[in-house]
Design a protein around this motif. Structure first.
Motif, PDB file in Angstrom:
ATOM      1  N   ASN A   1      20.881  89.906  52.220  1.00 32.05           N
ATOM      2  CA  ASN A   1      21.684  89.367  53.319  1.00 32.05           C
ATOM      3  C   ASN A   1      22.544  88.188  52.871  1.00 32.05           C
ATOM      4  O   ASN A   1      23.708  88.054  53.268  1.00 32.05           O
TER       5      ASN A   1
ATOM      6  N   CYS B   1      29.670  87.056  49.749  1.00 29.22           N
ATOM      7  CA  CYS B   1      30.831  87.865  49.397  1.00 29.22           C
ATOM      8  C   CYS B   1      31.900  87.807  50.490  1.00 29.22           C
ATOM      9  O   CYS B   1      33.101  87.843  50.211  1.00 29.22           O
ATOM     10  N   LEU B   2      31.458  87.711  51.738  1.00 29.49           N
ATOM     11  CA  LEU B   2      32.391  87.683  52.856  1.00 29.49           C
ATOM     12  C   LEU B   2      33.036  86.316  53.032  1.00 29.49           C
ATOM     13  O   LEU B   2      34.214  86.208  53.366  1.00 29.49           O
TER      14      LEU B   2
ATOM     15  N   ARG C   1      20.628  98.927  52.914  1.00 36.24           N
ATOM     16  CA  ARG C   1      19.785  98.214  51.952  1.00 36.24           C
ATOM     17  C   ARG C   1      19.303  99.160  50.856  1.00 36.24           C
ATOM     18  O   ARG C   1      19.009 100.323  51.125  1.00 36.24           O
TER      19      ARG C   1
ATOM     20  N   LYS D   1      25.558  89.354  50.753  1.00 33.31           N
ATOM     21  CA  LYS D   1      26.619  89.908  51.596  1.00 33.31           C
ATOM     22  C   LYS D   1      27.409  88.795  52.282  1.00 33.31           C
ATOM     23  O   LYS D   1      28.636  88.838  52.354  1.00 33.31           O
ATOM     24  N   HIS D   2      26.710  87.802  52.769  1.00 27.61           N
ATOM     25  CA  HIS D   2      27.373  86.682  53.443  1.00 27.61           C
ATOM     26  C   HIS D   2      28.256  85.907  52.464  1.00 27.61           C
ATOM     27  O   HIS D   2      29.381  85.509  52.790  1.00 27.61           O
TER      28      HIS D   2
ATOM     29  N   PHE E   1      24.696  98.900  44.682  1.00 26.38           N
ATOM     30  CA  PHE E   1      24.982  97.662  45.417  1.00 26.38           C
ATOM     31  C   PHE E   1      25.560  96.597  44.492  1.00 26.38           C
ATOM     32  O   PHE E   1      26.566  95.954  44.803  1.00 26.38           O
TER      33      PHE E   1
ATOM     34  N   THR F   1      35.761  93.926  52.237  1.00 21.95           N
ATOM     35  CA  THR F   1      34.465  93.407  52.672  1.00 21.95           C
ATOM     36  C   THR F   1      33.770  94.338  53.646  1.00 21.95           C
ATOM     37  O   THR F   1      32.568  94.201  53.873  1.00 21.95           O
TER      38      THR F   1
ATOM     39  N   SER G   1      22.068  86.646  43.705  1.00 19.54           N
ATOM     40  CA  SER G   1      21.707  88.054  43.528  1.00 19.54           C
ATOM     41  C   SER G   1      20.590  88.268  42.516  1.00 19.54           C
ATOM     42  O   SER G   1      20.161  89.402  42.286  1.00 19.54           O
TER      43      SER G   1
ATOM     44  N   PHE H   1      30.579  95.969  52.534  1.00 20.32           N
ATOM     45  CA  PHE H   1      29.334  95.212  52.600  1.00 20.32           C
ATOM     46  C   PHE H   1      28.710  95.270  53.987  1.00 20.32           C
ATOM     47  O   PHE H   1      27.500  95.321  54.136  1.00 20.32           O
ATOM     48  N   ILE H   2      29.557  95.228  54.986  1.00 22.62           N
ATOM     49  CA  ILE H   2      29.046  95.254  56.359  1.00 22.62           C
ATOM     50  C   ILE H   2      28.289  96.551  56.629  1.00 22.62           C
ATOM     51  O   ILE H   2      27.228  96.558  57.266  1.00 22.62           O
TER      52      ILE H   2
ATOM     53  N   VAL I   1      29.096  94.458  44.273  1.00 22.89           N
ATOM     54  CA  VAL I   1      29.070  92.990  44.257  1.00 22.89           C
ATOM     55  C   VAL I   1      29.925  92.434  43.122  1.00 22.89           C
ATOM     56  O   VAL I   1      30.612  91.417  43.288  1.00 22.89           O
TER      57      VAL I   1
END
Length: 300
Positions: free
Chosen positions: A122, A128-129, A70, A125-126, A80, A62, A98, A65-66, A84
């Protein structure tokens, strides 16, 4: 080989551990003490966090992603989405979230990184985490596969029925349809979706009895009851591909088949067939074709 032993209740660890050790000793196996992890609630294995609650991606995976910038152009968007895609199995919502980013890849679409795309970046990403925690696969639990198809894609989910009666997600997948598949009649596209779902989860399903859920009622007869020689050619081929599975197929109202429907309409990337699958199906079909009660005109 790294060995770990996890158990939610400490009092049960030693009897079960002794039983395991006796089995390894009888098999002539030797364990490296330095590589054994005993009585752990969670371990990092093959870049996944395996715990008593389920399976999640590990922190190293992860981290990408952090730190990921962009997307500034189409190349960045593809890059990207490529990162994902492996996380699609951890969240059934990821494909829908997405979608605004995927819109940028459409032919003749103007590349505009607006507020909608910024928000989607954003949120993806959240998700995925901190997305959905998968259940661990257990061949002893009741299993079902839910599938759905739209003109643009196919969606599938693999579920286990837990001891409390709740169905938990084990895996989810989606696939974009080809230009040829988009021209299939709806009934054949739905049959394709059910067949593709079983093929995608073949490593889990071969040798098990399971249920296929579909919101297309005619499939119950076409993929479960009718004789092969009464089926149209393309449906026959789907039935042949499904012959290696032990399943029953049931109808579920579309309103209750939410996740596969979402996956089929907002794709999270293509999941390839397992290695050698096409060759395996071809050889299997050639083996059983001479014995089928089907005329040559139907098989052509």
């Amino acid at each position: 080989m790294t060995f770990w032993f996890m158990h939610p209740t400490k009092s049960c660890v030693m009897p079960d551990l002794r039983k395991c050790c006796r089995g390894w000793k009888q098999a002539g196996m030797t364990l490296n003490k330095d590589k054994c992890k005993i009585n752990k609630r969670s371990v990092n294995f093959v870049r996944h966090i395996v715990s008593d609650k389920g399976i999640l991606p590990d922190a190293e995976r992860t981290k990408a992603f952090i730190d990921m910038p962009r997307p500034e152009n189409l190349h960045d968007v593809r890059k990207f989405l490529g990162v994902v895609n492996p996380f699609g199995k951890f969240s059934s919502k990821l494909s829908g979230l997405s979608q605004p980013i995927r819109e940028l890849l459409k032919k003749d679409a103007q590349f505009v990184r607006g507020e909608v795309q910024e928000k989607a970046f954003n949120v993806v990403k959240h998700e995925c985490l901190y997305g959905h925690c998968l259940a661990r696969f257990d061949p002893n639990l009741e299993t079902k596969v839910a599938s759905d198809a739209s003109k643009d894609g196919l969606g599938a989910c693999l579920y286990h029925k837990q001891s409390d009666g709740e169905w938990k997600l084990v895996f989810c997948a989606s696939k974009a349809t080809t230009s040829t598949e988009q021209n299939y009649p709806p009934i054949e596209r739905e049959a394709l979706g059910a067949t593709w779902a079983c093929d995608t989860f073949a490593n889990f399903l071969v040798g098990l009895k399971f249920t296929i859920e579909t919101d297309h009622k005619p499939l119950i007869s076409l993929l479960g009851q009718k004789d092969l020689n009464d089926l149209p050619p393309r449906i026959q081929r789907f039935r042949i591909r499904l012959m290696r599975y032990s399943y029953n197929i049931v109808h579920i109202p579309g309103k209750d088949l939410v996740v596969p429907d979402d996956l089929s309409r907002a794709l999270c990337g293509n999941l390839p067939f397992t290695c050698g699958f096409k060759e395996e199906v071809t050889s299997y079909a050639l083996f059983i074709t001479p014995e089928l009660p089907v005329t040559n005109s139907y098989l052509s």
